[in-house]
Write a protein that holds these residues in place. Structure first.
Motif, PDB file in Angstrom:
ATOM      1  N   LEU A   1       0.842  -1.189   0.000  1.00  0.00           N
ATOM      2  CA  LEU A   1       0.000   0.000   0.000  1.00  0.00           C
ATOM      3  C   LEU A   1       0.880   1.244   0.000  1.00  0.00           C
ATOM      4  N   GLY A   2       1.175   1.775  -1.166  1.00  0.00           N
ATOM      5  CA  GLY A   2       2.001   2.972  -1.274  1.00  0.00           C
ATOM      6  C   GLY A   2       3.463   2.635  -1.501  1.00  0.00           C
ATOM      7  N   VAL A   3       4.105   3.359  -2.422  1.00  0.00           N
ATOM      8  CA  VAL A   3       5.488   3.066  -2.815  1.00  0.00           C
ATOM      9  C   VAL A   3       6.336   4.336  -2.758  1.00  0.00           C
ATOM     10  N   GLU A   4       7.458   4.252  -2.053  1.00  0.00           N
ATOM     11  CA  GLU A   4       8.502   5.283  -2.020  1.00  0.00           C
ATOM     12  C   GLU A   4       8.042   6.631  -1.465  1.00  0.00           C
TER      13      GLU A   4
ATOM     14  N   ALA B   1       6.127   0.231   1.043  1.00  0.00           N
ATOM     15  CA  ALA B   1       7.404   0.057   0.342  1.00  0.00           C
ATOM     16  C   ALA B   1       8.147   1.391   0.374  1.00  0.00           C
ATOM     17  N   LEU B   2       9.333   1.393   0.984  1.00  0.00           N
ATOM     18  CA  LEU B   2      10.136   2.610   1.127  1.00  0.00           C
ATOM     19  C   LEU B   2      11.345   2.566   0.195  1.00  0.00           C
ATOM     20  N   GLN B   3      11.809   3.731  -0.210  1.00  0.00           N
ATOM     21  CA  GLN B   3      12.974   3.807  -1.087  1.00  0.00           C
ATOM     22  C   GLN B   3      14.237   3.693  -0.241  1.00  0.00           C
TER      23      GLN B   3
ATOM     24  N   ALA C   1       8.705  -3.460   3.076  1.00  0.00           N
ATOM     25  CA  ALA C   1       9.224  -3.645   1.725  1.00  0.00           C
ATOM     26  C   ALA C   1      10.079  -2.449   1.324  1.00  0.00           C
ATOM     27  N   PHE C   2      11.000  -2.698   0.396  1.00  0.00           N
ATOM     28  CA  PHE C   2      11.894  -1.649  -0.084  1.00  0.00           C
ATOM     29  C   PHE C   2      12.049  -1.735  -1.597  1.00  0.00           C
TER      30      PHE C   2
ATOM     31  N   ILE D   1      10.979  -5.233  -3.505  1.00  0.00           N
ATOM     32  CA  ILE D   1      10.013  -5.341  -4.595  1.00  0.00           C
ATOM     33  C   ILE D   1      10.509  -4.748  -5.910  1.00  0.00           C
ATOM     34  N   GLU D   2      11.562  -3.959  -5.867  1.00  0.00           N
ATOM     35  CA  GLU D   2      12.172  -3.422  -7.080  1.00  0.00           C
ATOM     36  C   GLU D   2      13.668  -3.316  -6.842  1.00  0.00           C
ATOM     37  N   THR D   3      14.456  -3.713  -7.836  1.00  0.00           N
ATOM     38  CA  THR D   3      15.892  -3.499  -7.768  1.00  0.00           C
ATOM     39  C   THR D   3      16.462  -3.598  -9.175  1.00  0.00           C
ATOM     40  N   GLY D   4      17.673  -3.117  -9.353  1.00  0.00           N
ATOM     41  CA  GLY D   4      18.287  -3.206 -10.660  1.00  0.00           C
ATOM     42  C   GLY D   4      19.572  -2.401 -10.720  1.00  0.00           C
ATOM     43  N   TRP D   5      20.303  -2.616 -11.787  1.00  0.00           N
ATOM     44  CA  TRP D   5      21.525  -1.873 -12.064  1.00  0.00           C
ATOM     45  C   TRP D   5      21.539  -1.568 -13.550  1.00  0.00           C
ATOM     46  N   HIS D   6      21.834  -0.323 -13.916  1.00  0.00           N
ATOM     47  CA  HIS D   6      21.782   0.065 -15.325  1.00  0.00           C
ATOM     48  C   HIS D   6      22.772  -0.747 -16.161  1.00  0.00           C
ATOM     49  N   SER D   7      22.418  -0.975 -17.404  1.00  0.00           N
ATOM     50  CA  SER D   7      23.297  -1.705 -18.314  1.00  0.00           C
ATOM     51  C   SER D   7      23.740  -0.840 -19.484  1.00  0.00           C
ATOM     52  N   GLY D   8      23.269   0.415 -19.545  1.00  0.00           N
ATOM     53  CA  GLY D   8      23.583   1.218 -20.707  1.00  0.00           C
ATOM     54  C   GLY D   8      23.765   2.680 -20.407  1.00  0.00           C
ATOM     55  N   PRO D   9      22.998   3.534 -21.076  1.00  0.00           N
ATOM     56  CA  PRO D   9      23.235   4.991 -21.078  1.00  0.00           C
ATOM     57  C   PRO D   9      23.292   5.643 -19.704  1.00  0.00           C
ATOM     58  N   LEU D  10      22.562   5.107 -18.701  1.00  0.00           N
ATOM     59  CA  LEU D  10      22.562   5.761 -17.398  1.00  0.00           C
ATOM     60  C   LEU D  10      23.957   5.887 -16.827  1.00  0.00           C
ATOM     61  N   ALA D  11      24.823   4.931 -17.149  1.00  0.00           N
ATOM     62  CA  ALA D  11      26.179   4.949 -16.604  1.00  0.00           C
ATOM     63  C   ALA D  11      26.950   6.195 -17.022  1.00  0.00           C
ATOM     64  N   THR D  12      26.656   6.739 -18.191  1.00  0.00           N
ATOM     65  CA  THR D  12      27.415   7.893 -18.670  1.00  0.00           C
ATOM     66  C   THR D  12      27.106   9.153 -17.876  1.00  0.00           C
ATOM     67  N   ILE D  13      25.999   9.178 -17.131  1.00  0.00           N
ATOM     68  CA  ILE D  13      25.657  10.369 -16.351  1.00  0.00           C
ATOM     69  C   ILE D  13      26.695  10.613 -15.263  1.00  0.00           C
ATOM     70  N   TRP D  14      27.332   9.544 -14.792  1.00  0.00           N
ATOM     71  CA  TRP D  14      28.364   9.706 -13.758  1.00  0.00           C
ATOM     72  C   TRP D  14      29.608  10.405 -14.294  1.00  0.00           C
ATOM     73  N   ASP D  15      29.826  10.346 -15.605  1.00  0.00           N
ATOM     74  CA  ASP D  15      31.065  10.861 -16.184  1.00  0.00           C
ATOM     75  C   ASP D  15      31.120  12.385 -16.209  1.00  0.00           C
TER      76      ASP D  15
END
Length: 220
Positions: A93-96, A134-136, A172-173, A206-220
């Motif tokens: 019931l409610g996310v982030e 579910a909290l972030q 949940a997170f 309930i949600e997780t992931g790691w970028h595999s593409g363009p998002l990584a370039t934002i760190w540069d």
């Protein structure tokens, strides 16, 4: 998560075997108003899960709920009918909202009160249904810099928020460490284990992931 390429018979026929390869659960997430329509995705998720020996998990967004009492009455009615009819084993019931409402804040206080009220509504209609917020996670532990764009302050955590959900059966997170760390090797070994210092409740991610593409370039 329920995400066929097309929402017709062929799409579902192709999707469900892939869902089984990914695990033993089938989730749906969306706006609370979808519960009002018995031919909508959350209702279908319960049916498809039962037909395919998958555990259904329903994630209900309450962001669009207004402070109009009539709106709350609509939600209560739809939620009661849904859980009484379908008996979902897990309901979020409610996310982030710790992130969206920038807790602590009056908006987050309203969410906490709403969660308590809706959890009681669910339990009255379907006592066996397990309810949770579910909290972030990155925001919770003070990792608010990085791709969040704020200032990282590991002393500014939100662990105290966990105690504000006594009605929750689980906590949940959502967690996207790519928003806070350049590389997976940068994640501390106790990054998730530290949760146990702050709650004894069962935990769900309930949600997780790691970028595999363009998002990584934002760190540069």
């Amino acid at each position: 998560s329920l995400s066929p390429q097309t929402y017709d018979a062929a799409g579902f026929t192709a999707f469900l075997p892939l869902a089984k390869q990914a695990g033993n659960a089938l989730s749906w997430g969306g706006d609370w108003r979808e519960l009002e329509k018995t031919d909508s995705a959350p209702w279908a998720t319960l049916e498809l899960a039962a037909q395919n020996a998958l555990t259904p998990i329903i994630v209900i967004g309450v962001d669009t709920l207004t402070e109009d009492p009539a709106d709350l009455a609509r939600l209560e009615s739809a939620l009661t009918n849904f859980v009484k009819t379908k008996r979902p084993p897990y309901l979020i019931l409610g996310v982030e909202h710790n992130f969206k409402d920038n807790a602590p804040s009056p908006a987050f206080d309203r969410y906490v009160a709403l969660f308590a009220h809706l959890a009681q509504t669910v339990k009255q209609a379907s006592p066996q249904t397990q309810v949770m917020p579910a909290l972030q996670y990155e925001w919770l532990v003070g990792r608010q810099g990085g791709l969040f764009g704020g200032t990282e302050d590991l002393a500014r955590t939100q662990w105290d928020l966990l105690a504000r959900f006594p009605e929750a059966d689980l906590l949940a997170f959502t967690t996207y460490p790519n928003l806070a760390f350049h590389d997976p090797l940068d994640i501390p070994e106790d990054y998730y284990a530290q949760i146990r210092k702050h709650t004894d409740k069962p935990i769900a991610f309930i949600e997780t992931g790691w970028h595999s593409g363009p998002l990584a370039t934002i760190w540069d």
